[in-house]
Design a protein around this motif. Structure first.
Motif, PDB file in Angstrom:
ATOM      1  N   ASP A   1      37.822  43.236 -21.238  1.00 14.62           N
ATOM      2  CA  ASP A   1      38.439  42.344 -20.260  1.00 14.62           C
ATOM      3  C   ASP A   1      38.653  43.110 -18.958  1.00 14.62           C
ATOM      4  O   ASP A   1      39.268  44.178 -18.949  1.00 14.62           O
ATOM      5  N   LEU A   2      38.163  42.570 -17.859  1.00 19.29           N
ATOM      6  CA  LEU A   2      38.229  43.263 -16.575  1.00 19.29           C
ATOM      7  C   LEU A   2      39.414  42.854 -15.706  1.00 19.29           C
ATOM      8  O   LEU A   2      39.500  43.265 -14.556  1.00 19.29           O
ATOM      9  N   LYS A   3      40.356  42.074 -16.241  1.00 16.24           N
ATOM     10  CA  LYS A   3      41.488  41.606 -15.436  1.00 16.24           C
ATOM     11  C   LYS A   3      42.302  42.763 -14.870  1.00 16.24           C
ATOM     12  O   LYS A   3      42.678  42.736 -13.692  1.00 16.24           O
ATOM     13  N   SER A   4      42.587  43.787 -15.660  1.00 17.67           N
ATOM     14  CA  SER A   4      43.404  44.899 -15.156  1.00 17.67           C
ATOM     15  C   SER A   4      42.694  45.630 -14.018  1.00 17.67           C
ATOM     16  O   SER A   4      43.326  46.091 -13.071  1.00 17.67           O
ATOM     17  N   PHE A   5      41.352  45.715 -14.075  1.00 14.23           N
ATOM     18  CA  PHE A   5      40.577  46.315 -12.983  1.00 14.23           C
ATOM     19  C   PHE A   5      40.653  45.406 -11.759  1.00 14.23           C
ATOM     20  O   PHE A   5      40.961  45.854 -10.652  1.00 14.23           O
ATOM     21  N   ALA A   6      40.389  44.121 -11.970  1.00 11.70           N
ATOM     22  CA  ALA A   6      40.389  43.154 -10.861  1.00 11.70           C
ATOM     23  C   ALA A   6      41.740  43.102 -10.163  1.00 11.70           C
ATOM     24  O   ALA A   6      41.807  42.947  -8.933  1.00 11.70           O
ATOM     25  N   ASP A   7      42.832  43.243 -10.921  1.00 11.32           N
ATOM     26  CA  ASP A   7      44.164  43.211 -10.320  1.00 11.32           C
ATOM     27  C   ASP A   7      44.383  44.347  -9.325  1.00 11.32           C
ATOM     28  O   ASP A   7      45.155  44.212  -8.377  1.00 11.32           O
ATOM     29  N   LEU A   8      43.718  45.478  -9.534  1.00  6.15           N
ATOM     30  CA  LEU A   8      43.900  46.634  -8.653  1.00  6.15           C
ATOM     31  C   LEU A   8      42.978  46.616  -7.427  1.00  6.15           C
ATOM     32  O   LEU A   8      43.248  47.296  -6.435  1.00  6.15           O
ATOM     33  N   VAL A   9      41.900  45.848  -7.481  1.00  7.23           N
ATOM     34  CA  VAL A   9      40.912  45.845  -6.389  1.00  7.23           C
ATOM     35  C   VAL A   9      41.539  45.543  -5.027  1.00  7.23           C
ATOM     36  O   VAL A   9      41.324  46.295  -4.072  1.00  7.23           O
ATOM     37  N   PRO A  10      42.328  44.475  -4.876  1.00  8.43           N
ATOM     38  CA  PRO A  10      42.831  44.169  -3.530  1.00  8.43           C
ATOM     39  C   PRO A  10      43.885  45.152  -3.014  1.00  8.43           C
ATOM     40  O   PRO A  10      44.182  45.156  -1.818  1.00  8.43           O
ATOM     41  N   LEU A  11      44.419  45.988  -3.872  1.00  8.28           N
ATOM     42  CA  LEU A  11      45.483  46.899  -3.460  1.00  8.28           C
ATOM     43  C   LEU A  11      44.975  48.114  -2.685  1.00  8.28           C
ATOM     44  O   LEU A  11      45.716  48.699  -1.897  1.00  8.28           O
ATOM     45  N   GLU A  12      43.723  48.512  -2.938  1.00  4.94           N
ATOM     46  CA  GLU A  12      43.162  49.719  -2.297  1.00  4.94           C
ATOM     47  C   GLU A  12      41.709  49.487  -1.862  1.00  4.94           C
ATOM     48  O   GLU A  12      40.896  50.403  -1.902  1.00  4.94           O
ATOM     49  N   TYR A  13      41.370  48.249  -1.478  1.00  2.79           N
ATOM     50  CA  TYR A  13      40.014  47.925  -1.012  1.00  2.79           C
ATOM     51  C   TYR A  13      38.948  48.219  -2.059  1.00  2.79           C
ATOM     52  O   TYR A  13      37.815  48.550  -1.722  1.00  2.79           O
ATOM     53  N   GLY A  14      39.315  48.136  -3.321  1.00  2.00           N
ATOM     54  CA  GLY A  14      38.344  48.380  -4.383  1.00  2.00           C
ATOM     55  C   GLY A  14      37.893  49.819  -4.482  1.00  2.00           C
ATOM     56  O   GLY A  14      36.906  50.114  -5.154  1.00  2.00           O
TER      57      GLY A  14
END
Length: 149
Positions: A3-16
């Motif tokens: 499940d990639l939700k935890s990765f996706a949740d962090l993307v907008p915080l540091e420009y991916g």
């Protein structure tokens, strides 16, 4: 678990921004930083972690020889790691289901999802000049130090 939700949740915080680790021919790790985002694979629809790279990079040379890749994204003390196999789609690795226009739009989508604003016409030309390659990471393991709601 993939499940990639935890990765996706962090993307907008540091420009991916995340660290990508590939394997050299001698099996030693090669690390670099990329802007990545979570989006469906354009052919299969399966969720992937995707980023763009100029064609003539060490990371792509490594991935052409061995598609094994690990990406770690973090913000503050939260992090998520994705391990998987990379699929390359670009001028040097054409895919019959992806034409040049779709390729151009996918590059834009990856950067837009990562929150990186661009002068898109200038960027389109830069990606053509550098033979921008799409990298789709099909996850086989995802782990994190934080819970997702």
């Amino acid at each position: 678990m993939t499940d990639l939700k935890s990765f996706a949740d962090l993307v907008p915080l540091e420009y991916g921004l995340c660290v990508a680790v590939t394997l050299r021919a001698d099996s030693s790790p090669h690390a670099t930083v990329v802007n990545a985002a979570v989006l469906p694979h354009p052919v299969t629809g399966t969720d992937t972690v995707a980023f763009v790279s100029p064609s003539a990079t060490v990371k792509l040379a490594n991935l052409r020889a061995d598609p094994t890749i690990t990406l770690t994204i973090r913000s503050g003390w939260q992090w998520t790691t994705v391990e998987g196999a990379a699929q390359l789609i670009g001028p040097d690795e054409p895919h019959p289901g992806i034409d040049a226009e779709q390729h151009r739009l996918l590059i834009r989508e990856i950067f837009a999802q990562a929150g990186v604003a661009q002068d898109w016409e200038t960027y389109d030309q830069a990606m053509r000049d550098k033979r921008g390659t799409l990298v789709f990471v099909i996850p086989n393991r995802v782990y994190t130090n934080h819970a997702t709601p």
